[in-house]
Design an enzyme around this catalytic site. Sequence first.
Site, PDB file in Angstrom:
ATOM      1  N   SER A  21       3.759  -9.508   4.647  1.00 27.03           N
ATOM      2  CA  SER A  21       2.514  -9.817   3.946  1.00 27.03           C
ATOM      3  C   SER A  21       1.851 -11.107   4.398  1.00 27.03           C
ATOM      4  O   SER A  21       0.652 -11.272   4.211  1.00 27.03           O
ATOM      5  CB  SER A  21       2.762  -9.860   2.442  1.00 27.03           C
ATOM      6  OG  SER A  21       3.768 -10.784   2.141  1.00 27.03           O
ATOM      7  N   HIS A  56       2.013  -3.121   2.058  1.00 24.17           N
ATOM      8  CA  HIS A  56       0.785  -3.386   2.826  1.00 24.17           C
ATOM      9  C   HIS A  56       0.514  -2.306   3.868  1.00 24.17           C
ATOM     10  O   HIS A  56      -0.418  -2.456   4.663  1.00 24.17           O
ATOM     11  CB  HIS A  56       0.874  -4.753   3.512  1.00 24.17           C
ATOM     12  CG  HIS A  56       0.661  -5.879   2.559  1.00 24.17           C
ATOM     13  ND1 HIS A  56      -0.594  -6.313   2.185  1.00 24.17           N
ATOM     14  CD2 HIS A  56       1.535  -6.645   1.874  1.00 24.17           C
ATOM     15  CE1 HIS A  56      -0.483  -7.306   1.316  1.00 24.17           C
ATOM     16  NE2 HIS A  56       0.798  -7.527   1.110  1.00 24.17           N
ATOM     17  N   LYS A  67      -2.888  -2.329  -3.872  1.00 27.18           N
ATOM     18  CA  LYS A  67      -3.581  -2.890  -2.705  1.00 27.18           C
ATOM     19  C   LYS A  67      -4.570  -1.848  -2.169  1.00 27.18           C
ATOM     20  O   LYS A  67      -5.631  -1.677  -2.755  1.00 27.18           O
ATOM     21  CB  LYS A  67      -2.557  -3.363  -1.682  1.00 27.18           C
ATOM     22  CG  LYS A  67      -1.608  -4.417  -2.284  1.00 27.18           C
ATOM     23  CD  LYS A  67      -0.666  -5.002  -1.293  1.00 27.18           C
ATOM     24  CE  LYS A  67       0.463  -5.776  -1.949  1.00 27.18           C
ATOM     25  NZ  LYS A  67       0.059  -6.941  -2.728  1.00 27.18           N
TER      26      LYS A  67
HETATM   27  C1  LIG Z   1       5.314  -6.857   0.784  1.00 29.50           C
HETATM   28  C2  LIG Z   1       4.973  -6.756  -0.673  1.00 29.50           C
HETATM   29  N1  LIG Z   1       5.779  -6.052  -1.481  1.00 29.50           N
HETATM   30  C3  LIG Z   1       5.514  -5.920  -2.784  1.00 29.50           C
HETATM   31  C4  LIG Z   1       4.425  -6.536  -3.359  1.00 29.50           C
HETATM   32  C5  LIG Z   1       4.185  -6.395  -4.828  1.00 29.50           C
HETATM   33  O1  LIG Z   1       3.181  -5.455  -5.091  1.00 29.50           O
HETATM   34  P1  LIG Z   1       2.350  -5.531  -6.428  1.00 29.50           P
HETATM   35  O2  LIG Z   1       1.239  -6.505  -6.214  1.00 29.50           O
HETATM   36  O3  LIG Z   1       1.899  -4.125  -6.645  1.00 29.50           O
HETATM   37  O4  LIG Z   1       3.272  -6.010  -7.506  1.00 29.50           O
HETATM   38  C6  LIG Z   1       3.552  -7.271  -2.571  1.00 29.50           C
HETATM   39  C7  LIG Z   1       2.348  -7.887  -3.178  1.00 29.50           C
HETATM   40  O5  LIG Z   1       2.117  -9.012  -3.247  1.00 29.50           O
HETATM   41  C8  LIG Z   1       3.838  -7.406  -1.191  1.00 29.50           C
HETATM   42  O6  LIG Z   1       3.054  -8.141  -0.415  1.00 29.50           O
END
Ligand SMILES: Cc1ncc(COP(=O)(O)O)c(C=O)c1O
Length: 394
Positions: free
Chosen positions: A182, A210, A241
Amino acid sequence: MRQNPLAYLDAELTALREQGLFRQLRILDSEQKAHASFDHASVVNLSSNNYLGLTTHPRLRERAEQALRDLGVGSGSVRTIAGTMAIHMELERRLATFKKTEAAVVFQSGFTANAGTVSSILGREDVIVSDELNHASIIDGARLSRATIKVFPHRDVDAARSILKALPASQRKLLITDGVFSMDGDLGPLPGLCDLADEFGCVMMVDDAHASGVFGKNGRGTVDHFGMHGRVDVQVGTLSKAIGALGGYVAGTKSLIEFLYHRARPFLFSTSHPPSVTATCIAALDVLESEPEWMERLWANTRFFKAGLQALGFNTGPSESPITPVITGDGGLAMRLSDRLFAEGVFAQGIAFPTVARDKARVRTIVTATHTQEELQFALDAFARVGRELGIIG
Ligand SMILES: Cc1ncc(COP(=O)(O)O)c(C=O)c1O
């Protein structure tokens, strides 16, 4: 008089201010769009994860409104008591088909999907072999599981192999990576890691938060992009997202999903989504299948913007996705770059320790399908001016 037992927090905040790392939350006072109003300033928005522009897509809005009218505003319970609505089951069936797995389960967020899954499928006797840059929710899930955590250097398949080789064959182990990282926007080395999982009998897990809606056919994610269907036991995705709404999910075998229905703590102990959120996600899957133009525009914009930043001489790291960092190293400099860009009409969030390593601070940009070329050129011009002013580029 009672002393404030939380006074030490003020000291921490003062230290953040002194280091230039204290952040005021930016307030979005318009819809979440490519051009938006934050803190009453109209800016080109390079900070959202709204990859395909679905937060304001008319089909999603209509389905949400219809669900609000037909099914009310809340589910009223956790899934395991009275909070499983027919529409929740419909979304899970749709996600399983989308991810080409037997079954899927929806969580309140991607965070709870990762943390709830890792912490429930592993225990004290087990080992988790994890990329050093995996998302915080994987790290928290690993800690909650009480398993032994072994971290391998970022994307280093050989190092992961050495860790696995040293473990007894009978050891239960999870090999886990983000599909797209991310903060750097690079991809997990899925083919190499899946080979390791086969060789050493690991449970293989990929967090495609992502990647869903961004990589693979119709946005099926990195498992599809790399042709790894059937070789990843646990696929996590987010609905927050590219899907444009809120939530997370796990896709895998029927037994995995039934186990999570019984043991994943966020599933058991936290209320399920309002039906309007669920309806929105179903509509988003319809859009992914029937309107491939959004993904095409996302990638055309990504190529244009990334090439523009690189031509200006910025360090954009190893990104292979619409996430393009502009790495400054120093945290204070990243925050100054972000603030100056904002004053010039471009919102690109500064990111520093502890989200990234102390010497890897950056401004993180994400283009979306709905940015126009003019908006992206406007942003590149601002990056050029401010980058020179701050001595980041020549
Ligand atoms: C790689 C990754 N996994 C999981 C999440 C968590 O997702 P959510 O925003 O739906 O809680 C994020 C979000 O920030 C992320 O970047």
